[in-house]
Structures are given as structure tokens and as C-alpha cells.
Enzyme design. Sequence first.
Site, PDB file in Angstrom:
ATOM      1  N   GLY A  46       0.839  -1.201   0.000  1.00  0.00           N
ATOM      2  CA  GLY A  46       0.000   0.000   0.000  1.00  0.00           C
ATOM      3  C   GLY A  46       0.866   1.240   0.000  1.00  0.00           C
ATOM      4  O   GLY A  46       2.012   1.215   0.468  1.00  0.00           O
ATOM      5  N   GLN A  51       3.224  10.017   1.244  1.00  0.00           N
ATOM      6  CA  GLN A  51       4.517   9.311   1.220  1.00  0.00           C
ATOM      7  C   GLN A  51       5.352   9.638  -0.010  1.00  0.00           C
ATOM      8  O   GLN A  51       6.535   9.311  -0.064  1.00  0.00           O
ATOM      9  CB  GLN A  51       4.287   7.797   1.279  1.00  0.00           C
ATOM     10  CG  GLN A  51       3.764   7.334   2.615  1.00  0.00           C
ATOM     11  CD  GLN A  51       3.532   5.849   2.612  1.00  0.00           C
ATOM     12  OE1 GLN A  51       2.491   5.383   2.196  1.00  0.00           O
ATOM     13  NE2 GLN A  51       4.524   5.084   3.053  1.00  0.00           N
ATOM     14  N   CYS A  91       6.402  -0.356   6.942  1.00  0.00           N
ATOM     15  CA  CYS A  91       6.003   0.837   6.198  1.00  0.00           C
ATOM     16  C   CYS A  91       7.156   1.265   5.287  1.00  0.00           C
ATOM     17  O   CYS A  91       8.311   1.293   5.734  1.00  0.00           O
ATOM     18  CB  CYS A  91       5.668   1.957   7.184  1.00  0.00           C
ATOM     19  SG  CYS A  91       5.190   3.501   6.389  1.00  0.00           S
ATOM     20  N   LEU A  92       6.830   1.608   4.054  1.00  0.00           N
ATOM     21  CA  LEU A  92       7.869   2.037   3.108  1.00  0.00           C
ATOM     22  C   LEU A  92       8.567   3.311   3.585  1.00  0.00           C
ATOM     23  O   LEU A  92       9.688   3.595   3.171  1.00  0.00           O
ATOM     24  CB  LEU A  92       7.256   2.269   1.721  1.00  0.00           C
ATOM     25  CG  LEU A  92       6.700   1.007   1.042  1.00  0.00           C
ATOM     26  CD1 LEU A  92       5.875   1.389  -0.183  1.00  0.00           C
ATOM     27  CD2 LEU A  92       7.832   0.074   0.659  1.00  0.00           C
ATOM     28  N   HIS A 133      -3.883   1.377   7.681  1.00  0.00           N
ATOM     29  CA  HIS A 133      -2.511   1.900   7.687  1.00  0.00           C
ATOM     30  C   HIS A 133      -2.407   3.132   6.778  1.00  0.00           C
ATOM     31  O   HIS A 133      -1.817   4.146   7.158  1.00  0.00           O
ATOM     32  CB  HIS A 133      -1.573   0.778   7.220  1.00  0.00           C
ATOM     33  CG  HIS A 133      -0.124   1.140   7.165  1.00  0.00           C
ATOM     34  ND1 HIS A 133       0.820   0.588   8.000  1.00  0.00           N
ATOM     35  CD2 HIS A 133       0.549   1.996   6.352  1.00  0.00           C
ATOM     36  CE1 HIS A 133       2.012   1.099   7.711  1.00  0.00           C
ATOM     37  NE2 HIS A 133       1.881   1.955   6.709  1.00  0.00           N
ATOM     38  N   GLU A 134      -3.026   3.056   5.593  1.00  0.00           N
ATOM     39  CA  GLU A 134      -2.928   4.181   4.644  1.00  0.00           C
ATOM     40  C   GLU A 134      -3.797   5.362   5.085  1.00  0.00           C
ATOM     41  O   GLU A 134      -3.411   6.519   4.895  1.00  0.00           O
ATOM     42  CB  GLU A 134      -3.293   3.729   3.223  1.00  0.00           C
ATOM     43  CG  GLU A 134      -2.453   2.583   2.668  1.00  0.00           C
ATOM     44  CD  GLU A 134      -0.955   2.763   2.802  1.00  0.00           C
ATOM     45  OE1 GLU A 134      -0.476   3.918   2.758  1.00  0.00           O
ATOM     46  OE2 GLU A 134      -0.252   1.752   2.976  1.00  0.00           O
ATOM     47  N   HIS A 137      -1.827   7.297   7.365  1.00  0.00           N
ATOM     48  CA  HIS A 137      -0.911   8.205   6.659  1.00  0.00           C
ATOM     49  C   HIS A 137      -1.633   9.488   6.241  1.00  0.00           C
ATOM     50  O   HIS A 137      -1.082  10.585   6.338  1.00  0.00           O
ATOM     51  CB  HIS A 137      -0.357   7.538   5.402  1.00  0.00           C
ATOM     52  CG  HIS A 137       0.842   6.669   5.641  1.00  0.00           C
ATOM     53  ND1 HIS A 137       1.996   7.121   6.224  1.00  0.00           N
ATOM     54  CD2 HIS A 137       1.059   5.358   5.346  1.00  0.00           C
ATOM     55  CE1 HIS A 137       2.878   6.126   6.282  1.00  0.00           C
ATOM     56  NE2 HIS A 137       2.332   5.038   5.770  1.00  0.00           N
TER      57      HIS A 137
HETATM   58 NI    NI Z   1       3.142   3.166   5.552  1.00  0.00          NI
END
Ligand code: NI
Length: 166
Positions: A46, A51, A91-92, A133-134, A137
Site C-alpha cells: 500500500g 509518502q 512501512c515504506l 494503515h494508509e 498516513h
Molecule cells: Ni506506511
Amino acid sequence: MARLTIRTWPDPILRTQAEPVEDFGPELSDFVDDLLETLHASGGIGLSAPQVGDRRAVMVMDLSENHTDPRVLINPEILEGSRRAWVEESCLSLPGVEGRVIRDTWLRVRALDRAGEPFETELEDMHAVCVQHEVDHLEGRLFIDRLPTLRRLWTWAAVRMRRSGR
Ligand code: NI
């Protein structure tokens, strides 16, 4: 299409509330394609607009093995959730960090597609977890904010040490 640069902590945009999308023109559609390309290149499941340095409330996810199930949620809104469970997340924007957090594993979500058409969907398991999670963000939150207190302190210390190269 273009691959975008993924911002990592402590980039301040990761702590910024995203803004609802109002313009559903071709630029938005190109941006969604870029987000999906960036997600697929990253190996993640995701990705949210903040991000990649964009403040719009846009998220994409793809939990398939061969990039065959891209999903786009614009201005997503969680209507209800249930079946809480501990899940392992990463998480990226926090490379190398993993942690167990409590999430709903069933969700009902409302969002817009890239044409601005509203839809509602029910999601389970990792799809439900990924949306939470997104959406975090898009509200300036990171999953480590949800770790139990001692674990959170320890994880933040580890992230800071990794960044400073010690
Ligand atoms: Ni993330």
C-alpha cells in the site's frame, strides 16, 4: 508514467493531514498511475500520496503477487470496523522497522474512484489492515504511533539510531 520518490521519516509531510481531492481531471489520473507504479516497484502492498510528497487524500494498494489487483481509494472514509486482531506491520516510509499493532480485520469503507464516482466496499484481513494503515498516513499518523508504549519508545530509539548510522 513515472516512479516517484518515497519520503521517509522524519520528513514532515508524513505528519501532515491530507486534503480532500476535489479535482478529478487527467492530472489526478496520471498521479494515481504514478502512485501504482511506485508501489509496484517498491515491493510494498500500500502507498499513500503524502509518502511521495503530495498532500491529496489518495491511497493505492495491491495485495496480489503479480500486480493484478490494483485498488485506488480517494478521500477514503472508514464507516465501520470489527474483528480486532494483532497484526505485523511495516512501512515504506520507515525502512527496516516492523511491529505488531491492533487493527480491525473487517471494514466497511466509502471512497471515490479516480473519476470521482463514490463507492462502498467491504474489506477483510490484509486489505482491511492496509486501508487502516494508509488512512493513518492521510491523517499524519504512522503505525509505530500505535505500538504499546514501551515497545514504541524502544522502536523510536532504534529508528533514530539507524538514521544516525550508529
Ligand atoms: Ni506506511
